[in-house]
Motif scaffolding. Structure first.
Motif, PDB file in Angstrom:
ATOM      1  N   VAL A   1      15.070  14.425   6.140  1.00  0.00           N
ATOM      2  CA  VAL A   1      15.403  14.887   7.487  1.00  0.00           C
ATOM      3  C   VAL A   1      16.855  14.599   7.831  1.00  0.00           C
ATOM      4  O   VAL A   1      17.528  15.408   8.470  1.00  0.00           O
ATOM      5  N   GLY A   2      17.361  13.450   7.397  1.00  0.00           N
ATOM      6  CA  GLY A   2      18.741  13.091   7.716  1.00  0.00           C
ATOM      7  C   GLY A   2      19.767  14.017   7.091  1.00  0.00           C
ATOM      8  O   GLY A   2      20.689  14.483   7.756  1.00  0.00           O
ATOM      9  N   SER A   3      19.593  14.322   5.803  1.00  0.00           N
ATOM     10  CA  SER A   3      20.549  15.192   5.109  1.00  0.00           C
ATOM     11  C   SER A   3      20.152  16.657   5.174  1.00  0.00           C
ATOM     12  O   SER A   3      20.888  17.525   4.710  1.00  0.00           O
ATOM     13  N   ARG A   4      18.957  16.941   5.746  1.00  0.00           N
ATOM     14  CA  ARG A   4      18.432  18.308   5.879  1.00  0.00           C
ATOM     15  C   ARG A   4      18.367  19.009   4.522  1.00  0.00           C
ATOM     16  O   ARG A   4      18.801  20.152   4.364  1.00  0.00           O
ATOM     17  N   VAL A   5      17.795  18.304   3.555  1.00  0.00           N
ATOM     18  CA  VAL A   5      17.622  18.842   2.205  1.00  0.00           C
ATOM     19  C   VAL A   5      16.129  18.960   1.916  1.00  0.00           C
ATOM     20  O   VAL A   5      15.360  18.033   2.180  1.00  0.00           O
ATOM     21  N   VAL A   6      15.731  20.111   1.369  1.00  0.00           N
ATOM     22  CA  VAL A   6      14.344  20.345   0.970  1.00  0.00           C
ATOM     23  C   VAL A   6      14.299  20.575  -0.534  1.00  0.00           C
ATOM     24  O   VAL A   6      15.115  21.342  -1.064  1.00  0.00           O
ATOM     25  N   THR A   7      13.365  19.919  -1.201  1.00  0.00           N
ATOM     26  CA  THR A   7      13.187  20.157  -2.634  1.00  0.00           C
ATOM     27  C   THR A   7      11.730  20.458  -2.926  1.00  0.00           C
ATOM     28  O   THR A   7      10.832  19.930  -2.271  1.00  0.00           O
ATOM     29  N   LEU A   8      11.511  21.302  -3.913  1.00  0.00           N
ATOM     30  CA  LEU A   8      10.169  21.629  -4.403  1.00  0.00           C
ATOM     31  C   LEU A   8      10.173  21.417  -5.907  1.00  0.00           C
ATOM     32  O   LEU A   8      10.994  22.027  -6.617  1.00  0.00           O
TER      33      LEU A   8
ATOM     34  N   PRO B   1      18.631  26.918   8.885  1.00  0.00           N
ATOM     35  CA  PRO B   1      18.314  25.871   9.872  1.00  0.00           C
ATOM     36  C   PRO B   1      16.978  26.081  10.566  1.00  0.00           C
ATOM     37  O   PRO B   1      16.221  25.120  10.758  1.00  0.00           O
ATOM     38  N   VAL B   2      16.660  27.326  10.935  1.00  0.00           N
ATOM     39  CA  VAL B   2      15.385  27.582  11.609  1.00  0.00           C
ATOM     40  C   VAL B   2      14.221  27.332  10.657  1.00  0.00           C
ATOM     41  O   VAL B   2      13.199  26.741  11.040  1.00  0.00           O
ATOM     42  N   GLU B   3      14.354  27.772   9.402  1.00  0.00           N
ATOM     43  CA  GLU B   3      13.297  27.541   8.416  1.00  0.00           C
ATOM     44  C   GLU B   3      13.083  26.047   8.194  1.00  0.00           C
ATOM     45  O   GLU B   3      11.945  25.579   8.065  1.00  0.00           O
ATOM     46  N   PHE B   4      14.180  25.291   8.137  1.00  0.00           N
ATOM     47  CA  PHE B   4      14.068  23.837   7.962  1.00  0.00           C
ATOM     48  C   PHE B   4      13.273  23.227   9.108  1.00  0.00           C
ATOM     49  O   PHE B   4      12.354  22.428   8.892  1.00  0.00           O
TER      50      PHE B   4
END
Length: 239
Positions: A148-155, A164-167
């Motif tokens: 959440v802090g770095s706004r990074v998503v991994t799969l 940004p909206v998807e996050f």
């Protein structure tokens, strides 16, 4: 003693329809916005490097189209971008959202709706810049991880390029962990108020997010549609 000058929000309008540009400019400027209109993709790319509060971008530009303009804008900055779509094609909207647009508006829009959308994307951008780091700095469901802090998503340890909206949508669903979230709840959580007129845009953002997750809506691994209720993120530990 002179009153200090208050800076007016600057909007970049990229559209080859000069009549529409004049209409938008004449409506927004008395409301406190400075609107600069350009009419080609290359001009838009060049001017977008300046400081703007938001960009209004037509997808159907001659030569360099709006998709390419948006890609170039996203290479260098995160200014809010509101797409204008003439055809109303869902595929165009999804592609635009996938490559970084913040919202979309069909060209049958009213000026009042345009104003509401501009205010919404500017406000969300401001909230993202000033929001404190959440209490849960990392969210994990199966092989899907979000910092959440770095706004990074991994799969599966591979970074996902989400808007940004998807996050924010994905964060809401991950925090709910298997509980259904209605469109209204999602809108309220990500936009800080309830825009009922915009609720169907949630479906387009979810479609774009599913594609990035490699999810099949008919047999979902991650996001399940609950008919008449909303969406939930499947928790493999509970499902």
């Amino acid at each position: 003693m002179s009153t200090p000058e208050i800076s007016r929000p600057r909007l970049l309008l990229i559209d080859d329809d000069r009549k529409l540009c004049r209409l938008i400019t004449s409506y927004l400027e008395p409301l406190g916005y400075d609107v600069i209109a350009v009419h080609t993709g290359p001009e838009g790319i060049e001017r977008a490097a300046e400081e703007w509060q938001a960009v209004i971008l037509d997808l159907m530009l001659p030569g360099v189209d709006g998709f390419e303009v948006l890609k170039q804008i996203r290479k260098t900055g995160d200014v809010p971008v509101l797409m204008l779509t003439a055809r109303g094609d869902e595929a165009d909207r999804i592609v635009g959202l996938e490559i970084g647009a913040d919202d979309y508006l069909p060209k049958t829009f009213s000026t009042r709706e345009l104003l509401a959308r501009i205010r919404a994307v500017i406000r969300r951008s401001s909230l993202r810049r000033t929001a404190p780091v959440a209490d849960d700095p990392e969210l994990v469901i199966g092989t899907l991880r979000m910092n959440v802090g770095s706004r990074v998503v991994t799969l599966d340890e591979v970074p996902l390029d989400v808007t940004p909206v998807e996050f924010d949508l994905l964060a809401c669903l991950m925090r709910a962990r298997g509980r259904v979230k209605s469109r209204e709840q999602l809108l309220e959580e990500i936009r800080d108020r309830n825009y009922e007129v915009f609720d169907r845009s949630i479906d387009v953002h979810i479609s774009a997010l599913r594609k990035k997750l490699g999810d099949d809506p008919k047999s979902p691994r991650f996001i399940r549609t609950v008919r008449t209720a909303g969406y939930l993120l499947i928790d493999p530990d509970r499902d």
